[in-house]
Design an enzyme around this catalytic site. Sequence first.
Site, PDB file in Angstrom:
ATOM      1  CE  LYS A  79      -4.621   0.826   0.748  1.00 43.81           C
ATOM      2  NZ  LYS A  79      -5.729   0.023   0.362  1.00 43.81           N
ATOM      3  N   GLY A 179     -25.355   1.835   5.062  1.00 42.03           N
ATOM      4  CA  GLY A 179     -24.421   2.580   3.952  1.00 42.03           C
ATOM      5  C   GLY A 179     -24.970   1.996   2.568  1.00 42.03           C
ATOM      6  CB  VAL A 180     -27.388   3.053   0.080  1.00 44.33           C
ATOM      7  CG1 VAL A 180     -28.240   1.365   0.476  1.00 44.33           C
ATOM      8  CG2 VAL A 180     -28.157   4.200   0.963  1.00 44.33           C
ATOM      9  N   GLY A 181     -23.926   3.588  -0.382  1.00 46.72           N
ATOM     10  CA  GLY A 181     -22.953   4.257  -1.176  1.00 46.72           C
ATOM     11  C   GLY A 181     -22.720   3.422  -2.434  1.00 46.72           C
ATOM     12  CB  VAL A 183     -20.022  -1.245  -2.194  1.00 46.37           C
ATOM     13  CG1 VAL A 183     -20.228  -2.542  -1.914  1.00 46.37           C
ATOM     14  CG2 VAL A 183     -18.575  -0.885  -2.505  1.00 46.37           C
TER      15      VAL A 183
END
Length: 366
Positions: A79, A179-181, A183
């Site tokens: 990373k 969470g409905v972002g 993904v």
Amino acid sequence: MIFESISKTEHEEVVFCHNKDAGLKAIIAIHNTVLGPALGGTRMWNYASEQDALNDVLRLSRGMTYKAAVSGLNLGGGKAVIWGDPGKDKSEALFRAFGRFVNSLNGRYITAEDVGIDVNDMEYVYRETEFVTGVHQVHGGSGDPSPFTAFGTLQGLMSALQVKFGNEDVGKYSYAVQGVGHVGMEFVKLLHERGAKIFVTDINKDAVQRAVDDYGCEAVSLDEIYDVDAEVYSPTALGGTVNEATLQRLKCKIICGAANNQLASNEIGDEVQRRGILYAPDYAVNAGGLMNVSLEIDGYNRERAMRMLRTIYFNLGRIFEISARDGIPTYMAADRMAEERITAIGKLRLPHLGQHAPRFHGRRAG
Ligand code: NAD
């Protein structure tokens, strides 16, 4: 302090990148390349201190090793972090300077987008190195990984349903999706297509409304999501939401979602197991995005990506088997599966040396 932090970990290599003219301050951490080149995104963040940046890159790169290993990929873990404000400090020079450092590692590290970085930034990195994924589709890139992550999460869910209920009938069960972002919305769509009952919450009210209008979801408040009567709790926003306070409230039988680091601690993971809740380990469930970009290395192919995502179902099955075999919680079984694979392949004494740099078929640094 710096060497002290690094010596506490098992990293193979930590590279500090500095370019005064471009204002670049970055760290690339290569955790493990036993299985292959270290693939992991670059995060751009305005860290409070150098130490914070180092801690973050060490932690994230180790996580990538486990994710790749458990997913059966021939990739190691790495990373990078760029220390700066993504709102103010981005420039072509910055990303090109960073790209030169990535290139100097000769394929031991392959980068991609992460928090604070988008595909346009990667275009600049790509001008300096071919060791980058997540570039524009026109260059053979694979595009937004979110739908793939969501489809992979569905595979993990089906595996968990099979173990817990003896069937994979997604539509028979109810879901609390937090969470409905990018993904989450895609995941909700897949659940809806299968006829599931879905509760959703999000701090973004427009996103919640879309989930209600388009996918027949029932909206609940941010806090209520822990209390709804749903068989599956799907954390798809933030980490650490399975903790002491929430676990007492959750009525679910399965925890399966795309968020990273869902368990607040290992002790919580033990308690989840004691309560008879089946936890589908996050990094095995949400590996779809990584699988998808990994295919850019050999020449991206969407059909192959979709077939590969199906392996998440079997990876989860194997984790659940190890958990039962060894009498350990599933989070621990996932770590064990990853470590066993790295150890077994490591014994072959064929570490990735860089000269076996991946071939980026059909792509050239522009
Ligand atoms: P995103 O930013 O598009 O979506 C996150 C959503 O969560 C947003 O709609 C946001 O408003 C909402 N949110 C934030 N705080 C909340 C809260 N307290 N309660 C309810 N909702 C809240 O991010 P994403 O790309 O959809 O990723 C979601 C999660 O999945 C993250 O944890 C991410 O690390 C993980 N993940 C994503 C991918 C990918 O391919 N995008 C891959 C692996 C893991």
